[in-house]
Scaffold this motif. Structure first.
Motif, PDB file in Angstrom:
ATOM      1  N   GLY A  49       0.587  -1.300   0.130  1.00  0.00           N
ATOM      2  CA  GLY A  49       0.153   0.135  -0.093  1.00  0.00           C
ATOM      3  C   GLY A  49       0.856   1.097   0.293  1.00  0.00           C
ATOM      4  N   LEU A  52       0.087   3.830  -3.437  1.00  0.00           N
ATOM      5  CA  LEU A  52      -1.133   4.794  -3.344  1.00  0.00           C
ATOM      6  C   LEU A  52      -1.567   6.038  -4.129  1.00  0.00           C
ATOM      7  CD1 LEU A  52      -3.612   2.350  -1.180  1.00  0.00           C
ATOM      8  CD2 LEU A  52      -3.035   1.553  -3.533  1.00  0.00           C
ATOM      9  N   ALA A  59      -8.478   3.854  -4.848  1.00  0.00           N
ATOM     10  CA  ALA A  59      -7.180   3.783  -4.827  1.00  0.00           C
ATOM     11  C   ALA A  59      -7.168   2.678  -5.433  1.00  0.00           C
ATOM     12  CB  ALA A  59      -7.124   3.225  -2.981  1.00  0.00           C
ATOM     13  N   ALA A  61      -2.273   1.098  -6.734  1.00  0.00           N
ATOM     14  CA  ALA A  61      -1.222   0.743  -6.363  1.00  0.00           C
ATOM     15  C   ALA A  61      -0.385   0.889  -7.935  1.00  0.00           C
ATOM     16  CB  ALA A  61      -0.593  -0.756  -5.878  1.00  0.00           C
ATOM     17  N   GLY A 108       0.709   6.276   1.758  1.00  0.00           N
ATOM     18  CA  GLY A 108      -0.614   5.303   0.863  1.00  0.00           C
ATOM     19  C   GLY A 108      -2.166   5.319   1.568  1.00  0.00           C
TER      20      GLY A 108
END
Length: 156
Positions: A49, A52, A59, A61, A108
């Motif tokens: 995460g 992100l 959200a 990656a 993230g």
């Protein structure tokens, strides 16, 4: 040999056209081409995460998202959430709750929380924990992070 294609995307409200191999990772474009260093490289396998970003409000990656899937989409990084002069309510809440110890996971976590608050403006503790479940924090700041998201939700 990789072929290059012009790929138009908007990052933090600014339009860009990249002449890159379409398989180039979004993370590399953000950090190397746009010099946006807030998005972190963690595991490189969509498991932690740290990388992100918001893509059209969700959200995602950036470490395993190829540039080609982003053509015409809106990308928001942690730098796009707020500024030093006008921080996002989540950024203010993270500071107030001292929710980042080393800070590596913070971008993230902020992005995941922003996506949650967009869909669910007043989440429960359980909803926040579920939304942040994919984000790893090696410092163990999870409880402070959850409190910060609750604080940000109550300030809207």
């Amino acid at each position: 040999m990789a072929t290059t294609t012009r790929i138009p995307i908007t990052v933090n409200g600014t339009g860009h056209g990249f002449e890159l191999d379409g398989d180039t990772r979004l993370l590399d474009v953000l950090r190397d081409e746009l010099k946006l260093k807030g998005t972190r490289f963690g595991c490189g396998e969509n498991q932690c995460g740290a990388c992100l970003v918001l893509v059209n409000g969700f959200a995602v990656a950036s470490c395993d998202t190829p540039l080609w899937v982003l053509a015409g989409k809106q990308v928001t990084t942690v730098e796009g959430l707020g500024s030093r002069a006008a921080p996002h309510r989540l950024q203010r809440a993270f500071i107030a709750e001292q929710a980042g110890q080393c800070g590596y996971c913070s971008s993230g976590m902020l992005i995941a929380a922003a996506a949650l608050l967009e869909r669910c403006p007043h989440p429960t503790d359980a909803q926040i924990r579920e939304a942040l479940d994919r984000n790893l924090c090696r410092c163990g700041s999870h409880n402070r992070i959850v409190r910060a998201v609750l604080r940000a939700a109550s300030s809207s």
